[in-house]
Enzyme design. Structure first.
Site: not given
Ligand code: UDP
Length: 333
Positions: A62, A148
């Protein structure tokens, strides 16, 4: 859509939830374009549709997507699942997490903006709430506990920034504990299902954390995918929804359903006793409800337990080593 069949781009479509998303969209008559760099995803997750002309696959990162990409041109919806997960590696390699989950998201947002899609749906994580009051509503304070969680939250913030600044229609779904077939079988320690299934196959005891009474709001992957389809198709934009089954299950119950001996290991720092999504908003706004009961979901996974054959086998010692960074980072509080 004026009778034309809608086109959806699924980033991370070869991954765990993304591949269930692909199944759901194809079943609803969509044409689907998957973009996945196969870092966590597996092409085998798409094999049920190998010969389906309505599915196209592009192996790409991406972060390499350019705003004018033909990947997104002409698409109605972008469903953004691509990213990297797991707590421990995010503490060890935070730059990678920020880069993929935030900057990568920005690349997808730019492509969606240029393609003037009708909706961008962001796969967010309930980890943004930290140790939360339960049942957890969407307006709960934000308190990411590790990189995260921060990266997924910042990715969501970027999506809503594109909504405000560029009028990109955006919705976000904060997923609680998704589970189901194709949940990853390799890599870092984490995701209780893979850990327990491999232990079951090897005839070893389940490494139950704490006393096993902790509960998780497990929601089955097909139910998750259905919620994302509704979040794309709705007229609503600028919305956040919490997504769980709304019925947290104790780890003891999971052990009982899989069946086998137990060895107890210490509770990890910063680990919540309960995760529990308040699903009032998503139920009301999208007319969504969970359809797969926990027992059925676990049974569906058990029917494919052979998929965990090559998964790493964890025991109390190797878990202790693998979670050392976690303890070091989080017990300092
Ligand atoms: N868990 C466990 N043994 C393991 C790994 C996890 O008992 O070897 C438990 C853990 O305490 C938690 C649940 O399983 O209550 C889900 O853990 P996972 O890491 O999958 O998700 P999270 O803790 O992020 O919700």
């Amino acid at each position: 859509m004026n009778g034309a069949r809608p086109i959806a781009v699924v980033t991370g479509g070869a991954g765990f939830i993304g591949s269930h998303m692909v199944d759901v969209l194809l079943a609803h008559g969509y044409r689907v374009r998957v973009v996945d760099n196969l870092s966590g995803g597996r092409i085998a997750n798409l094999s049920p549709h190998k010969t389906n002309p309505d599915l196209s696959f592009e192996e790409a990162d991406i972060r390499d997507i350019v705003p004018e990409t033909s990947l997104v041109r002409g698409a109605n919806y972008v469903l953004h699942f691509a990213g990297i997960g797991d707590i421990v590696p995010s503490i060890e390699r935070p730059i990678e997490y920020m880069d993929t989950n935030i900057q990568g998201t920005v690349h997808v947002l730019e492509a969606a903006r240029h393609a003037r899609v009708a909706k961008f749906v962001y796969a967010a994580s309930s980890s943004c709430y930290g140790i939360a009051a339960t049942p957890t509503r969407e307006d709960h304070p934000i308190a990411p506990q590790y990189p995260y969680a921060l990266s997924k939250y910042q990715g969501e913030q970027a999506a809503f920034h594109w909504h405000r600044v560029y009028r990109l229609p955006v919705n976000s779904i904060r997923i609680f504990n998704a589970y189901g077939t194709r949940v990853r079988t390799t890599g870092a320690y984490g995701a209780v299902f893979g850990v327990f299934f491999k232990q079951k196959l090897a005839g070893k005891p389940f490494t139950v954390v704490g006393d096993g009474t902790q509960r998780r709001d497990f929601v089955y992957a097909t139910d998750v995918a259905e919620a994302f389809r509704l979040a794309a198709e709705t007229e609503k934009t600028g919305e956040i929804w919490n997504l769980g089954a709304g019925d947290p299950q104790p780890i003891d119950r999971l052990v009982e359903l899989i069946g086998g001996p137990i060895v107890y290991i210490p509770k990890r720092p910063g680990e919540p006793d309960v995760t529990w999504a308040d699903i009032t908003k998503i139920t009301r706004d999208l007319n969504w409800k969970p359809r797969v009961p926990f027992e059925k979901g676990v049974a569906q996974m058990m029917a494919e337990i052979h998929n965990w054959r090559d998964a790493p086998l964890w025991d109390p010692e190797s878990i202790k080593l693998a979670t050392k960074t976690w303890y070091d980072a989080m017990s300092a509080e």
